[in-house]
Design an enzyme around this catalytic site. Sequence first.
Site, short mmCIF file in Angstrom:
data_model
loop_
_atom_site.label_atom_id
_atom_site.label_comp_id
_atom_site.label_asym_id
_atom_site.label_seq_id
_atom_site.Cartn_x
_atom_site.Cartn_y
_atom_site.Cartn_z
N LYS A 99 1.51 -1.16 -0.02
CA LYS A 99 -0.15 -0.16 -0.29
C LYS A 99 0.84 1.01 0.47
O LYS A 99 1.02 1.69 -0.74
CB LYS A 99 -0.58 0.20 0.91
CG LYS A 99 -2.40 -1.00 1.54
CD LYS A 99 -2.65 -0.92 2.11
CE LYS A 99 -1.94 -1.14 3.54
NZ LYS A 99 -1.16 -2.24 4.32
N ARG A 108 -10.07 0.13 8.37
CA ARG A 108 -9.53 -0.85 8.78
C ARG A 108 -10.89 -1.88 9.75
O ARG A 108 -10.40 -3.50 10.14
CB ARG A 108 -8.34 -0.98 9.71
CG ARG A 108 -7.33 -1.37 9.04
CD ARG A 108 -6.22 -1.11 10.17
NE ARG A 108 -5.42 -1.50 10.24
CZ ARG A 108 -4.06 -1.18 9.28
NH1 ARG A 108 -4.28 -0.02 8.50
NH2 ARG A 108 -2.68 -1.60 9.31
N ARG A 142 11.65 -5.40 4.99
CA ARG A 142 11.06 -3.54 4.79
C ARG A 142 11.77 -2.63 5.91
O ARG A 142 12.67 -3.26 6.72
CB ARG A 142 9.42 -3.22 5.15
CG ARG A 142 9.45 -1.63 5.34
CD ARG A 142 7.85 -1.36 5.67
NE ARG A 142 7.54 -1.93 6.54
CZ ARG A 142 6.46 -2.18 6.29
NH1 ARG A 142 5.63 -1.56 5.60
NH2 ARG A 142 5.38 -2.82 7.06
N ARG A 196 11.08 -0.27 11.32
CA ARG A 196 9.48 -0.37 12.10
C ARG A 196 9.51 -1.43 12.81
O ARG A 196 10.22 -2.54 12.88
CB ARG A 196 8.57 -0.84 11.01
CG ARG A 196 7.77 1.23 10.76
CD ARG A 196 6.80 0.47 9.99
NE ARG A 196 5.02 0.06 10.42
CZ ARG A 196 4.26 -0.31 9.31
NH1 ARG A 196 4.46 0.05 8.55
NH2 ARG A 196 3.24 -1.28 9.79
N ARG A 251 -0.58 -9.05 12.67
CA ARG A 251 -1.45 -7.89 11.59
C ARG A 251 -1.85 -8.72 11.14
O ARG A 251 -3.02 -8.30 10.83
CB ARG A 251 -0.39 -7.53 11.92
CG ARG A 251 0.47 -6.26 12.62
CD ARG A 251 1.03 -5.22 12.48
NE ARG A 251 1.75 -4.84 11.34
CZ ARG A 251 2.83 -4.69 10.73
NH1 ARG A 251 3.85 -4.81 10.92
NH2 ARG A 251 2.76 -3.88 9.16
P1 AP5 Z 1 4.68 -1.57 1.93
O1 AP5 Z 1 4.60 -1.13 0.67
O2 AP5 Z 1 5.54 -1.25 2.79
O3 AP5 Z 1 3.72 -2.25 2.17
P2 AP5 Z 1 2.17 -1.44 3.15
O4 AP5 Z 1 0.88 -2.71 2.87
O5 AP5 Z 1 2.33 0.00 3.38
O6 AP5 Z 1 2.06 -2.07 4.50
P3 AP5 Z 1 2.23 -1.80 6.05
O7 AP5 Z 1 3.20 -2.78 6.54
O8 AP5 Z 1 2.41 -0.49 6.22
O9 AP5 Z 1 0.54 -2.22 6.14
P4 AP5 Z 1 -0.39 -2.37 7.67
O10 AP5 Z 1 -1.28 -1.58 7.34
O11 AP5 Z 1 0.14 -3.38 8.54
O12 AP5 Z 1 0.45 -1.16 8.68
P5 AP5 Z 1 -0.07 0.75 8.77
O13 AP5 Z 1 1.11 1.21 8.81
O14 AP5 Z 1 -1.02 0.87 7.98
O15 AP5 Z 1 4.87 -2.92 1.60
C1 AP5 Z 1 5.89 -3.58 2.46
C2 AP5 Z 1 7.32 -4.37 1.83
O16 AP5 Z 1 7.31 -5.20 0.63
C3 AP5 Z 1 8.35 -3.31 1.08
O17 AP5 Z 1 9.89 -3.43 1.86
C4 AP5 Z 1 8.24 -3.31 -0.12
O18 AP5 Z 1 9.69 -2.14 -0.89
C5 AP5 Z 1 7.82 -4.61 -0.63
N1 AP5 Z 1 7.15 -4.37 -1.95
C6 AP5 Z 1 6.58 -4.04 -1.97
N2 AP5 Z 1 6.12 -3.67 -2.93
C7 AP5 Z 1 6.53 -5.40 -3.44
C8 AP5 Z 1 5.87 -5.99 -5.16
N3 AP5 Z 1 5.09 -6.13 -5.55
N4 AP5 Z 1 7.04 -7.13 -4.41
C9 AP5 Z 1 8.06 -7.22 -3.97
N5 AP5 Z 1 8.07 -6.33 -3.00
C10 AP5 Z 1 7.29 -5.41 -2.58
O19 AP5 Z 1 -0.54 0.46 10.82
C11 AP5 Z 1 0.38 0.23 11.20
C12 AP5 Z 1 -0.26 -0.31 12.17
O20 AP5 Z 1 -1.24 0.76 12.94
C13 AP5 Z 1 -1.51 -1.30 12.45
O21 AP5 Z 1 -1.00 -2.44 13.07
C14 AP5 Z 1 -2.40 -0.83 13.99
O22 AP5 Z 1 -2.25 -1.38 15.28
C15 AP5 Z 1 -2.57 1.22 13.83
N6 AP5 Z 1 -3.37 1.11 13.22
C16 AP5 Z 1 -2.78 1.98 11.27
N7 AP5 Z 1 -4.67 2.35 10.63
C17 AP5 Z 1 -5.05 2.23 11.82
C18 AP5 Z 1 -6.62 2.04 11.76
N8 AP5 Z 1 -7.47 2.33 10.60
N9 AP5 Z 1 -7.23 1.28 12.58
C19 AP5 Z 1 -6.93 0.66 13.58
N10 AP5 Z 1 -5.88 1.16 13.79
C20 AP5 Z 1 -4.74 1.34 13.15
MG MG Z 2 2.24 0.91 5.37
#
Ligand code: AP5
Ligand code: MG
Length: 216
Positions: free
Chosen positions: A13, A88, A127, A160, A171
């Site tokens: 994402k 979410r 990552r 992270r 997660r």
């Molecule tokens: P990346 O692009 O960083 O993936 P991502 O989908 O953004 O993954 P996240 O871990 O950020 O998602 P998340 O939803 O768990 O975390 P968030 O910060 O939202 O890519 C990942 C890796 O893969 C990278 O190394 C990249 O280079 C590689 N990659 C990408 N595309 C690729 C491809 N095509 N091929 C190969 N490699 C590839 O949330 C974190 C925490 O915050 C949650 O756990 C929760 O506690 C809280 N939180 C956030 N939003 C909410 C909400 N709305 N409600 C409640 N709690 C929330």
């Molecule tokens: Mg992300």
Amino acid sequence: MRIILLGPPGAGKGTQAAGIVNKYNMPHISTGDIFRKNIKEETELGKKAKEYMDKGLLVPDELTVGLVTSRISEPDCANGFMLDGFPRNVSQAKHLDVFLKETNIKLDNVINIEVDKNILVERAVGRRICKSCGATYHVEFNPPKTEGVCNVCGGELYQRQDDTEETVSKRIQVYLDETKPLADYYANEGIISNINGQQSIDKVFEDIVNALGSEK
Ligand code: AP5
Ligand code: MG
Ligand code: ZN
């Protein structure tokens, strides 16, 4: 254009968001990034959010929904925005729907990036993120030119805190239980685009651009 990026942890994402905001020139609103900024600045919100994030759990809706609705009320979102990581769960989606209806705003597209569960852990654990500009890398799949150094700005790369194997697994489970049902929710609204996230970063981007079409 008003869009949502949906997908499991590590789906890509954040990686795709960077290309989308660049092409379509819209604010990128990532609840995860907002919480991490608050944690860094040691705000009250940051302290509360950290308790949940460190365990891989969702931060409670009371702390999350108002944050997003006030952010999308800001002037820079008047012509469009991209939500990454919100909503979410179904409750957040319903709150968002009520808010959008009240403010007469329509969502254009929900981009659902699909990736098999078994490769998500590898993606998240490998990552690395730039401390200065937030650019995202992967030690194997998208390595920086020099280890530990950002290609874009020369900043230092870090890992992270919630990217350990144990927390990522939690997660993913939370995603399957609470977030995945949103794909059906938005399919019922007729605005979902399912994207195969197990292709090269460039090909995934191409598919997203095709799904968004000529929407502005
Ligand atoms: P990346 O692009 O960083 O993936 P991502 O989908 O953004 O993954 P996240 O871990 O950020 O998602 P998340 O939803 O768990 O975390 P968030 O910060 O939202 O890519 C990942 C890796 O893969 C990278 O190394 C990249 O280079 C590689 N990659 C990408 N595309 C690729 C491809 N095509 N091929 C190969 N490699 C590839 O949330 C974190 C925490 O915050 C949650 O756990 C929760 O506690 C809280 N939180 C956030 N939003 C909410 C909400 N709305 N409600 C409640 N709690 C929330
Ligand atoms: Mg992300
Ligand atoms: Zn950088």
